[in-house]
Design an enzyme around this catalytic site. Structure first.
Site, PDB file in Angstrom:
ATOM      1  N   TRP A   1      -3.543   4.401   2.052  1.00  0.00           N
ATOM      2  CA  TRP A   1      -4.766   3.743   1.598  1.00  0.00           C
ATOM      3  C   TRP A   1      -4.519   2.270   1.277  1.00  0.00           C
ATOM      4  CZ3 TRP A   1      -6.743   3.536  -3.963  1.00  0.00           C
ATOM      5  CH2 TRP A   1      -5.694   3.408  -4.874  1.00  0.00           C
ATOM      6  N   ASP A   2      -3.283   1.783   1.461  1.00  0.00           N
ATOM      7  CA  ASP A   2      -2.985   0.365   1.218  1.00  0.00           C
ATOM      8  C   ASP A   2      -3.899  -0.537   2.041  1.00  0.00           C
ATOM      9  OD1 ASP A   2      -0.556   2.148   0.914  1.00  0.00           O
ATOM     10  OD2 ASP A   2       0.150   0.357  -0.141  1.00  0.00           O
TER      11      ASP A   2
ATOM     12  N   GLU B   1      -1.367   9.821  -8.716  1.00  0.00           N
ATOM     13  CA  GLU B   1      -0.243  10.480  -8.021  1.00  0.00           C
ATOM     14  C   GLU B   1       0.684  11.280  -8.932  1.00  0.00           C
ATOM     15  OE1 GLU B   1       1.869   7.717  -5.527  1.00  0.00           O
ATOM     16  OE2 GLU B   1       0.327   7.788  -3.995  1.00  0.00           O
TER      17      GLU B   1
ATOM     18  N   LYS C   1       0.930   7.002 -13.109  1.00  0.00           N
ATOM     19  CA  LYS C   1       1.775   6.132 -12.291  1.00  0.00           C
ATOM     20  C   LYS C   1       1.111   4.774 -12.087  1.00  0.00           C
ATOM     21  CE  LYS C   1       3.845   5.832  -7.652  1.00  0.00           C
ATOM     22  NZ  LYS C   1       4.007   6.521  -6.350  1.00  0.00           N
ATOM     23  N   GLN C   2      -0.206   4.793 -11.873  1.00  0.00           N
ATOM     24  CA  GLN C   2      -0.930   3.573 -11.548  1.00  0.00           C
ATOM     25  C   GLN C   2      -2.408   3.775 -11.871  1.00  0.00           C
ATOM     26  OE1 GLN C   2      -1.042   2.940  -7.201  1.00  0.00           O
ATOM     27  NE2 GLN C   2      -0.521   5.098  -6.972  1.00  0.00           N
TER      28      GLN C   2
END
Length: 873
Positions: A435-436, A574, A695-696
């Site tokens: 998905w970057d 994630e 994580k983010q």
């Protein structure tokens, strides 16, 4: 503003400004850090002057150290200091420099950031004489070149699709009296490498030892941006103590393997098989094929130099090499060069035709001149110009450069490829496409729409694979893979080996179905910003409807609430793959996913008005999107379920508030680096699934992808009323629970911090994101390739957060809020064929367009044209 002088006297560091001076200890990193802190306290500073320092200290580049600490140019104290500082400021902003040689991960990371490329190929920033080892890693990557291989790992048969390290044609080596030059800390002194971001050329100098002889060497390396099948190497040799014959060898080596990522090295790493080799007309050539996929790589090389005779050629089963002799005189430089042509032929192509096609070479200088001219045309279009912050300017230039290396407006419109998570720079994540794209597409959409279209066509060509994948698991519509490679099949592993425990566990990462939403958003954004109606008619509408069908069938009614729920998915976080104690993976009602689904379904109404009834019906028929699907979609978008606390904090997913909290400070004290908190917990016999730790950014991603008014409207339409400061509440809540295990995390949080007026926090997070690859803040991951997503995100946040650029409405909008450290920001962007140019200072905005156009500034309409308008801000 003043200059600061660093003097080395009797091995002591002395620092002085016009009004103060101090003496520190012997020269080392600790002393210099203390001296820089003293200098900063006596600023503001315009530049630094080195007195009595040699250009490079052993194991310590003093100039670079001071420049990075103080964010100023630094020069040796000779001649016109002001002119020298001005020239150095330009050099510093447009180059990446490395002094010395540190084999291993530091060298691998330098090679990633010194990569030269053009969207079709990426050549890691190694030098001739460097070989594949734990110390150095030369590699050649070609966009879209993947291959599968099976391995036995810890009792499991694992099949991986890898981004292939292609045969190596970069070999160019020196031999003196039967002694071959090898690159080691003992044979190389005073190594200095410099990548010019303006021209895409890597230059290196060193003193080397070959046998009993010593040489000054200058290497040059460049991948042509103008003719993306070509690259060149040049080597200038000056013997310091030798006169006589030397031999130059230059080959193409098909005996290569994937070796970049240490944790993959126990796997089957062999992907290339040499098919044929050729020696003709002073050129050598090799034809190799991937072992499973059957893609062919064909390379032709030409060695040039003042040789005493034509090169001779030797061959093995996997390599072909030219050998040439020349005579050198002590103190006299001699230059040799190698030019390479690279072609890729798909299995259904005609390799014999490509093999027979003649290759004409010019010279390294001519080839590089044409490439530099192509770079020079791009920079005014894509560059972000920052005033008052040399460090930010340098890294924004670096990120822009590497996005063009990863996908260029010249090569990529001809390719079937997209931007991998690690660019054309390394093998982490096996070179797959995630998905970057959501973070890198804005760069291409606003500067190179044709490139953005080509990247989206990579997804369109794999739409059938996405539909097949959905059918295989009982879903409907299009289910794009979390990891995509050659053919669009799911490349995520079903099992994951924890390197801290050595145990296998089920890997649920493929349940990140929000990749579907990223692709849908990119389609919408490209069409909305570019105005490309034909793409929407021919491709985009079908993709949007196929993805919408997936969610229409994925959602189900919750009788207890009367709302629609989405189960069995993972969010961007994630760390959370399943509920505590659950035997199956996935969460329920991930907030980011559900709100983005509501956004997507809301676009269907607009889609019907944009397309003619015939066009819409044709797209719906191709996507299998029925009238019943449409009716359900309209209802579904208004009643998706979220969990929201009374204070306005939106739960990451249903049940998130019931998880235990973690004392992250205690874990930092115990482990130091906790960015992979999931692995730390697993090693302790625990699971991140049990804790409120991320994580983010997950829920917060909503405010990065969509403008806040859009999120407000979506939440209201879903029937949720939140406090006016709910964004700030959510940012503080999740920031306290996030370990930034992804480089993307900090830049998203920076965007939100700027959104709510937390400017100091926004600056801190943004600067960390800017430096993430340059300083390799994740402990060695840059060695495995750049992080393309964060590079794209930092470029976009500079425009979206700091210039307040919003392209989600029917006109461009600007609401500037320049960071305190920036004195100005300049850039241009393209909106529906109109090129806007923006120049921003803390007090005013100057904007123009290449034709009459309208936009809004701080909510007020403004008409602009070729004559710029200046507006107070």
């Amino acid at each position: 503003m003043t200059k600061v002088y660093f003097t080395k006297r009797n091995d002591q560091v002395m620092v002085a400004t016009a009004t103060a001076q101090a003496e520190f200890g012997p020269l080392n990193a600790t002393t210099l850090a203390t001296a820089c802190a003293w200098a900063e306290a006596h600023g503001p500073l315009t530049g630094g002057i080195l007195v009595d320092y040699p250009p490079v200290q052993a194991d310590l580049a003093v100039q670079q150290f001071i420049e990075e600490r103080l964010n100023i140019p630094v020069v040796a104290g000779t001649g016109d200091e002001d002119a020298a500082l001005a020239a150095r400021a330009q050099e510093l902003a447009w180059t990446i420099e490395y002094w010395g040689y540190q084999p291993g991960k530091p060298e691998y990371a330098a090679e990633s950031l010194l990569t030269v490329g053009n969207g079709f190929m990426g050549l890691r920033g190694t030098l001739p004489g460097m070989t594949c080892s734990d110390d150095t890693y030369p590699a050649t990557y070609l966009a879209g070149l993947y291959d599968e291989a099976a391995s036995q790992v810890a009792g499991e048969r694992v099949v991986n699709e890898d981004f292939v390290n292609a045969p190596d044609a970069q070999g160019l080596r020196l031999e003196v009296a039967s002694a071959h030059f090898t690159f080691t800390p003992e044979t190389v002194q005073d190594l200095y490498r410099r990548l010019d971001l303006r021209t895409g050329e890597l230059t290196a100098t060193a003193t080397i030892t070959v046998g009993l002889t010593h040489w000054q060497v200058v290497w040059r390396k460049s991948a042509s941006l103008s003719d993306w099948h070509r690259y060149g190497l040049q080597m200038t040799l000056t013997p310091l103590d030798y006169t006589g014959p030397v031999t130059i060898t230059a080959g193409i080596d098909g005996d290569v393997e994937n070796y970049n990522v240490a944790r993959y090295r126990d796997l089957n790493r062999r992907h290339m098989r040499v098919v044929a080799q050729r020696d003709a007309d002073g050129q050598i050539a090799q034809w190799a094929t991937t072992r499973q996929a059957g893609d062919q790589v064909m390379q032709t090389a030409s060695l040039r130099g003042p040789f005493t005779a034509a090169p001779t050629v030797t061959q093995t089963a996997t390599a072909i090499t030219q050998h040439a002799t020349l005579t050198v005189q002590v103190g006299q430089p001699v230059t040799v060069e190698k030019l390479v042509y690279v072609a890729r032929v798909l299995p259904d192509g005609d390799p014999d035709a490509a093999w027979a096609a003649p290759v004409t070479f010019t010279s390294y200088a001519e080839q590089q001149q044409a490439s530099a001219a192509a770079w020079a045309e791009l920079w005014p279009t894509m560059g972000l110009m920052v005033g008052g912050d040399l460090w930010s300017q340098k890294l924004l230039n670096l990120h822009t450069y590497h996005l063009v290396v990863s996908a260029s407006p010249l090569a990529n419109p001809t390719l079937d490829a997209s931007v991998t998570a690690r660019g054309l720079h390394g093998e982490a994540y096996r070179g797959h496409i995630f998905w970057d794209e959501l973070f890198v597409l804005p760069f291409y959409i606003t500067h190179f729409p044709a490139t953005a279209k080509a990247l989206l066509m990579y997804r369109y060509r794999r739409l059938t694979a996405a539909i097949t994948a959905a059918e295989a698991v009982g879903e409907a519509g299009a289910m794009y893979p979390w990891q995509s490679g050659r053919d669009g099949s799911e490349q995520s592993q079903r099992l994951h080996l924890n390197p801290l425990t050595g145990e296998w566990g089920e890997d649920h990462s493929r349940l990140q179905r929000h990749v579907n939403l990223a692709i849908a958003y990119n389609v919408w954004s490209y069409c909305h910003v570019s105005g490309d109606e034909a793409f929407m008619v021919d491709h985009g509408a079908e993709m949007l409807l196929a993805i919408a069908k997936f969610w229409v069938h994925k959602a189900e009614l919750d009788p207890a609430t009367g709302r629609e729920t989405i189960r069995g998915v993972m969010g961007p976080d994630e760390f959370h793959e399943a509920y505590p104690g659950a035997t199956t993976g996935g969460m329920q009602d991930n907030a980011y996913t559900n709100v983005m689904v509501a956004w997507l379904l809301g676009q269907l109404t607009d889609l019907q008005t944009q397309l003619t009834p015939t066009q819409y019906a044709a797209a719906a028929a191709k996507a299998g999107f029925t009238a019943a699907d449409h009716t359900r979609a309209i209802a579904l978008q208004h009643r998706l379920q979220l969990t929201i606390a009374p204070d306005g904090v939106i739960a990451q997913y249903a049940g998130y508030f019931d998880l235990k909290t973690l004392d992250l400070d205690a874990y930092r004290a115990k482990y130091g680096d906790i960015h992979r908190m999931d692995r730390i917990l697993a090693a302790e016999g625990q699971s991140a699934d049990d804790y409120q730790v991320a994580k983010q950014a997950d829920t917060l991603m909503l405010f990065y992808v969509l403008a806040k008014p859009q999120v407000d409207a979506l939440l209201a339409d879903l029937g949720y009323q939140l406090p006016t400061d709910y964004v700030a509440r959510n940012l503080r809540y999740y920031l306290a629970r996030t370990v930034h295990g992804s480089t993307l995390s900090r830049v998203v949080h920076a965007h939100l911090a700027e959104l709510i007026g937390e400017r100091a926090l926004a600056d801190e997070l943004y600067q960390a994101a800017l430096s993430s690859d340059y300083h390799d803040i994740q402990g060695g991951t840059t060695a495995e390739g750049i992080h393309a997503g964060v590079m794209g995100a930092t470029l976009w946040v500079a425009q979206s957060a700091f210039a307040g650029l919003d392209l989600t409405g029917e006109q461009p909008a600007l609401a500037p809020r320049l960071p305190d450290r920036w004195q100005s920001l300049g850039f241009q962007f393209t909106w529906r064929g109109v090129v806007f140019r923006v120049q921003l200072t803390p007090t005013q905005l100057t904007v123009s367009a290449d034709q009459p156009a309208e936009l809004t500034v701080n909510g007020e309409p403004v008409t602009v044209g070729p004559i710029s308008q200046t507006i107070p801000v």
